[in-house]
Design a protein around this motif. Structure first.
Motif, PDB file in Angstrom:
ATOM      1  N   LEU A   1     -11.406   2.570  -5.334  1.00 11.21           N
ATOM      2  CA  LEU A   1     -10.270   1.796  -4.845  1.00 11.21           C
ATOM      3  C   LEU A   1      -9.266   1.513  -5.961  1.00 11.21           C
ATOM      4  O   LEU A   1      -8.054   1.451  -5.726  1.00 11.21           O
TER       5      LEU A   1
ATOM      6  N   ALA B   1       0.814  -1.223   0.000  1.00 11.08           N
ATOM      7  CA  ALA B   1       0.000   0.000   0.000  1.00 11.08           C
ATOM      8  C   ALA B   1       0.841   1.264   0.000  1.00 11.08           C
ATOM      9  O   ALA B   1       0.322   2.349  -0.271  1.00 11.08           O
ATOM     10  N   ASP B   2       2.140   1.152   0.283  1.00  9.40           N
ATOM     11  CA  ASP B   2       3.027   2.308   0.250  1.00  9.40           C
ATOM     12  C   ASP B   2       3.861   2.367  -1.020  1.00  9.40           C
ATOM     13  O   ASP B   2       4.741   3.220  -1.140  1.00  9.40           O
TER      14      ASP B   2
ATOM     15  N   ARG C   1      -8.166   3.415  -8.143  1.00 13.34           N
ATOM     16  CA  ARG C   1      -7.234   4.531  -8.348  1.00 13.34           C
ATOM     17  C   ARG C   1      -5.894   4.293  -7.662  1.00 13.34           C
ATOM     18  O   ARG C   1      -4.885   4.858  -8.067  1.00 13.34           O
ATOM     19  N   GLN C   2      -5.895   3.466  -6.626  1.00 19.42           N
ATOM     20  CA  GLN C   2      -4.651   3.181  -5.911  1.00 19.42           C
ATOM     21  C   GLN C   2      -3.707   2.272  -6.705  1.00 19.42           C
ATOM     22  O   GLN C   2      -2.572   2.057  -6.305  1.00 19.42           O
ATOM     23  N   ARG C   3      -4.153   1.759  -7.843  1.00 23.68           N
ATOM     24  CA  ARG C   3      -3.317   0.891  -8.660  1.00 23.68           C
ATOM     25  C   ARG C   3      -2.129   1.648  -9.243  1.00 23.68           C
ATOM     26  O   ARG C   3      -1.146   1.057  -9.653  1.00 23.68           O
ATOM     27  N   ASN C   4      -2.191   2.975  -9.218  1.00 21.72           N
ATOM     28  CA  ASN C   4      -1.076   3.744  -9.755  1.00 21.72           C
ATOM     29  C   ASN C   4       0.187   3.589  -8.918  1.00 21.72           C
ATOM     30  O   ASN C   4       1.262   3.989  -9.341  1.00 21.72           O
ATOM     31  N   LEU C   5       0.095   2.980  -7.740  1.00 16.52           N
ATOM     32  CA  LEU C   5       1.285   2.744  -6.926  1.00 16.52           C
ATOM     33  C   LEU C   5       2.279   1.850  -7.652  1.00 16.52           C
ATOM     34  O   LEU C   5       3.484   2.056  -7.568  1.00 16.52           O
TER      35      LEU C   5
END
Length: 137
Positions: free
Chosen positions: A91, A18-19, A93-97
């Motif tokens: 949720l 997640a980071d 959108r966090q795939r850009n990590l």
């Protein structure tokens, strides 16, 4: 190394937390589809977590492997899929990590230009960069 129309290529498959720190890495030939390496990367995800992937990972086998480990797969449905699954665009959108992770490792010239001809040496260089990313976090 895999052979494609452009010559010899490789593809890096990555799993980040997640980071945005790398948790799992796999190196394959450039012609190998992403879904083939997904099941091996799912083993590194802790139970009860959420798997974010793009439409290339939308397969029944990947969803079943994630469900067997009590992982919710938030993957958009392909347009030709008969059976639809729940999907959260907020949720997703966090795939850009993972995209930001690839951008960070490409800041190193040896990785971006792929100087190493041996796949083991190339993967070792990537892992050294990942250690540096973990230490800086």
């Amino acid at each position: 190394m895999g052979r494609s129309r452009g010559g010899l290529t490789t593809k890096l498959h990555a799993l980040v937390d997640a980071d945005g720190r790398p948790v799992g890495l796999r190196l394959t030939g450039g012609q190998v589809h992403d879904a083939y390496e997904a099941e091996a990367l799912i083993e590194a995800i802790p139970e009860g977590a959420t798997l974010l992937g793009d439409k290339g990972y939308d397969s029944t086998a990947i969803r079943e492997a994630a469900a067997a480990r009590n992982i919710w797969a938030n993957i958009p449905n392909r347009s030709n899929r008969k059976q639809r699954f729940g999907f959260s665009s907020w949720l997703y959108r966090q795939r850009n990590l993972v995209e930001r992770f690839f951008n960070r490792i490409k800041q190193f010239r040896g990785i971006a230009t792929r100087y190493d001809k041996d796949a083991a040496n190339y993967l070792a260089a990537i892992k050294l960069i990942c250690v540096r990313l973990w230490c800086n976090a």
